[in-house]
Design a protein around this motif. Structure first.
Motif, PDB file in Angstrom:
ATOM      1  N   MET A   1     -27.051  40.989  -5.199  1.00  0.00           N
ATOM      2  CA  MET A   1     -26.199  39.896  -5.364  1.00  0.00           C
ATOM      3  C   MET A   1     -26.647  39.116  -6.816  1.00  0.00           C
ATOM      4  SD  MET A   1     -25.968  36.369  -2.973  1.00  0.00           S
ATOM      5  CE  MET A   1     -24.977  37.272  -1.638  1.00  0.00           C
ATOM      6  N   ALA A   2     -27.860  39.206  -6.889  1.00  0.00           N
ATOM      7  CA  ALA A   2     -28.163  38.424  -8.386  1.00  0.00           C
ATOM      8  C   ALA A   2     -27.579  39.177  -9.552  1.00  0.00           C
ATOM      9  CB  ALA A   2     -29.681  38.185  -8.368  1.00  0.00           C
ATOM     10  N   ARG A   3     -27.344  40.337  -9.589  1.00  0.00           N
ATOM     11  CA  ARG A   3     -26.981  41.238 -10.809  1.00  0.00           C
ATOM     12  C   ARG A   3     -25.173  40.638 -10.623  1.00  0.00           C
ATOM     13  NH1 ARG A   3     -28.747  46.945  -9.493  1.00  0.00           N
ATOM     14  NH2 ARG A   3     -30.474  45.964  -8.199  1.00  0.00           N
ATOM     15  N   GLU A   4     -24.866  40.573  -9.626  1.00  0.00           N
ATOM     16  CA  GLU A   4     -23.395  40.418  -9.569  1.00  0.00           C
ATOM     17  C   GLU A   4     -23.033  39.131  -9.911  1.00  0.00           C
ATOM     18  OE1 GLU A   4     -22.215  41.214  -5.535  1.00  0.00           O
ATOM     19  OE2 GLU A   4     -22.175  43.399  -5.964  1.00  0.00           O
ATOM     20  N   MET A   5     -24.183  38.129  -9.699  1.00  0.00           N
ATOM     21  CA  MET A   5     -23.819  36.660 -10.022  1.00  0.00           C
ATOM     22  C   MET A   5     -23.999  36.634 -11.516  1.00  0.00           C
ATOM     23  SD  MET A   5     -26.249  34.797  -6.922  1.00  0.00           S
ATOM     24  CE  MET A   5     -26.085  33.263  -7.645  1.00  0.00           C
ATOM     25  N   GLU A   6     -25.056  37.334 -12.203  1.00  0.00           N
ATOM     26  CA  GLU A   6     -25.273  37.449 -13.745  1.00  0.00           C
ATOM     27  C   GLU A   6     -23.846  38.083 -14.345  1.00  0.00           C
ATOM     28  OE1 GLU A   6     -29.856  37.355 -14.735  1.00  0.00           O
ATOM     29  OE2 GLU A   6     -29.056  39.198 -13.894  1.00  0.00           O
ATOM     30  N   ALA A   7     -23.472  38.965 -13.566  1.00  0.00           N
ATOM     31  CA  ALA A   7     -22.280  39.884 -14.113  1.00  0.00           C
ATOM     32  C   ALA A   7     -20.874  38.716 -14.154  1.00  0.00           C
ATOM     33  CB  ALA A   7     -22.027  41.062 -13.350  1.00  0.00           C
ATOM     34  N   ALA A   8     -21.080  37.694 -13.553  1.00  0.00           N
ATOM     35  CA  ALA A   8     -19.967  36.915 -13.606  1.00  0.00           C
ATOM     36  C   ALA A   8     -20.199  35.618 -14.342  1.00  0.00           C
ATOM     37  CB  ALA A   8     -19.658  36.469 -11.907  1.00  0.00           C
ATOM     38  N   ASN A   9     -21.383  35.624 -15.146  1.00  0.00           N
ATOM     39  CA  ASN A   9     -21.808  34.726 -16.055  1.00  0.00           C
ATOM     40  C   ASN A   9     -22.353  33.558 -15.321  1.00  0.00           C
ATOM     41  OD1 ASN A   9     -21.343  36.297 -18.367  1.00  0.00           O
ATOM     42  ND2 ASN A   9     -18.952  35.907 -17.989  1.00  0.00           N
ATOM     43  N   TRP A  10     -23.029  33.596 -14.088  1.00  0.00           N
ATOM     44  CA  TRP A  10     -23.494  32.362 -13.598  1.00  0.00           C
ATOM     45  C   TRP A  10     -24.998  32.409 -14.150  1.00  0.00           C
ATOM     46  CZ3 TRP A  10     -23.601  31.048  -7.962  1.00  0.00           C
ATOM     47  CH2 TRP A  10     -22.360  31.209  -7.455  1.00  0.00           C
ATOM     48  N   ASN A  11     -25.317  31.126 -14.260  1.00  0.00           N
ATOM     49  CA  ASN A  11     -26.647  30.849 -14.715  1.00  0.00           C
ATOM     50  C   ASN A  11     -27.582  30.862 -13.566  1.00  0.00           C
ATOM     51  OD1 ASN A  11     -29.035  29.550 -15.535  1.00  0.00           O
ATOM     52  ND2 ASN A  11     -28.242  27.993 -16.883  1.00  0.00           N
ATOM     53  N   LEU A  12     -28.199  32.177 -13.532  1.00  0.00           N
ATOM     54  CA  LEU A  12     -28.883  32.458 -12.607  1.00  0.00           C
ATOM     55  C   LEU A  12     -30.197  31.281 -12.357  1.00  0.00           C
ATOM     56  CD1 LEU A  12     -29.161  34.250  -9.902  1.00  0.00           C
ATOM     57  CD2 LEU A  12     -30.509  35.821 -11.349  1.00  0.00           C
ATOM     58  N   ASP A  13     -30.775  31.088 -13.375  1.00  0.00           N
ATOM     59  CA  ASP A  13     -32.041  30.091 -13.340  1.00  0.00           C
ATOM     60  C   ASP A  13     -31.541  28.818 -12.998  1.00  0.00           C
ATOM     61  OD1 ASP A  13     -33.769  31.905 -14.431  1.00  0.00           O
ATOM     62  OD2 ASP A  13     -33.102  31.558 -16.378  1.00  0.00           O
ATOM     63  N   GLU A  14     -30.271  28.141 -13.232  1.00  0.00           N
ATOM     64  CA  GLU A  14     -29.972  27.048 -12.582  1.00  0.00           C
ATOM     65  C   GLU A  14     -29.403  27.075 -11.244  1.00  0.00           C
ATOM     66  OE1 GLU A  14     -28.814  22.972 -13.074  1.00  0.00           O
ATOM     67  OE2 GLU A  14     -30.140  24.154 -14.343  1.00  0.00           O
ATOM     68  N   ALA A  15     -28.766  28.195 -10.712  1.00  0.00           N
ATOM     69  CA  ALA A  15     -28.651  28.333  -9.500  1.00  0.00           C
ATOM     70  C   ALA A  15     -29.893  28.178  -8.502  1.00  0.00           C
ATOM     71  CB  ALA A  15     -27.824  29.542  -9.097  1.00  0.00           C
ATOM     72  N   ILE A  16     -30.982  28.945  -8.974  1.00  0.00           N
ATOM     73  CA  ILE A  16     -32.063  28.909  -8.293  1.00  0.00           C
ATOM     74  C   ILE A  16     -32.867  27.702  -8.499  1.00  0.00           C
ATOM     75  CG2 ILE A  16     -34.643  29.896  -8.219  1.00  0.00           C
ATOM     76  CD1 ILE A  16     -33.192  32.520  -9.362  1.00  0.00           C
ATOM     77  N   ARG A  17     -32.691  26.885  -9.464  1.00  0.00           N
ATOM     78  CA  ARG A  17     -33.439  25.574  -9.582  1.00  0.00           C
ATOM     79  C   ARG A  17     -32.644  24.773  -8.422  1.00  0.00           C
ATOM     80  NH1 ARG A  17     -32.492  20.884 -10.978  1.00  0.00           N
ATOM     81  NH2 ARG A  17     -30.361  20.931 -12.174  1.00  0.00           N
ATOM     82  N   LEU A  18     -31.205  24.867  -8.200  1.00  0.00           N
ATOM     83  CA  LEU A  18     -30.729  23.948  -7.192  1.00  0.00           C
ATOM     84  C   LEU A  18     -31.087  24.442  -5.951  1.00  0.00           C
ATOM     85  CD1 LEU A  18     -27.195  23.927  -8.866  1.00  0.00           C
ATOM     86  CD2 LEU A  18     -28.785  22.077  -8.526  1.00  0.00           C
ATOM     87  N   ILE A  19     -31.217  25.585  -5.695  1.00  0.00           N
ATOM     88  CA  ILE A  19     -31.717  26.178  -4.352  1.00  0.00           C
ATOM     89  C   ILE A  19     -33.197  25.612  -3.949  1.00  0.00           C
ATOM     90  CG2 ILE A  19     -32.378  28.150  -3.144  1.00  0.00           C
ATOM     91  CD1 ILE A  19     -30.211  29.670  -4.440  1.00  0.00           C
ATOM     92  N   GLU A  20     -34.070  26.015  -4.863  1.00  0.00           N
ATOM     93  CA  GLU A  20     -35.606  25.731  -4.689  1.00  0.00           C
ATOM     94  C   GLU A  20     -36.144  25.228  -5.959  1.00  0.00           C
ATOM     95  OE1 GLU A  20     -38.492  24.579  -3.294  1.00  0.00           O
ATOM     96  OE2 GLU A  20     -37.476  25.488  -1.754  1.00  0.00           O
ATOM     97  N   SER A  21     -36.287  23.800  -6.329  1.00  0.00           N
ATOM     98  CA  SER A  21     -36.468  23.454  -7.633  1.00  0.00           C
ATOM     99  C   SER A  21     -37.968  23.686  -7.865  1.00  0.00           C
ATOM    100  CB  SER A  21     -36.403  21.998  -7.622  1.00  0.00           C
ATOM    101  OG  SER A  21     -37.071  21.275  -6.643  1.00  0.00           O
ATOM    102  N   ARG A  22     -38.727  23.839  -6.946  1.00  0.00           N
ATOM    103  CA  ARG A  22     -40.098  24.420  -7.166  1.00  0.00           C
ATOM    104  C   ARG A  22     -40.530  25.932  -7.418  1.00  0.00           C
ATOM    105  NH1 ARG A  22     -42.694  21.959  -2.579  1.00  0.00           N
ATOM    106  NH2 ARG A  22     -40.832  22.503  -1.690  1.00  0.00           N
ATOM    107  N   ALA A  23     -39.659  26.772  -7.206  1.00  0.00           N
ATOM    108  CA  ALA A  23     -39.736  28.184  -7.310  1.00  0.00           C
ATOM    109  C   ALA A  23     -40.318  28.535  -8.743  1.00  0.00           C
ATOM    110  CB  ALA A  23     -38.512  28.635  -6.828  1.00  0.00           C
TER     111      ALA A  23
END
Length: 66
Positions: free
Chosen positions: A1-23
């Motif tokens: 899923m993460a690869r598909e998100m990146e392929a769709a030009n999602w900013n994966l680091d920003e998405a993860i920061r919104l999910i869990e800011s301390r990750a």
């Protein structure tokens, strides 16, 4: 899923920061664990409640026994 998100030009680091800011990750390839964890938590949210059931499903166990 993460690869598909990146392929769709999602900013994966920003998405993860919104999910869990301390990750924090030992390797960038471990970022997909944050996405998988979020999906699993979303799917099973409320599953621990005794009245967790589908709207049209009967909570009675007797209907399923022979």
């Amino acid at each position: 899923m993460a690869r598909e998100m990146e392929a769709a030009n999602w900013n994966l680091d920003e998405a993860i920061r919104l999910i869990e800011s301390r990750a924090r990750f030992a390797k960038p390839s471990h970022r997909h664990f944050a996405i998988e964890s979020f999906v699993a938590r979303s799917i099973f949210e409320g599953f621990n409640f005794p009245n967790f059931t589908l709207a049209n499903e009967s909570p009675s166990i007797e209907e399923h026994t022979p």
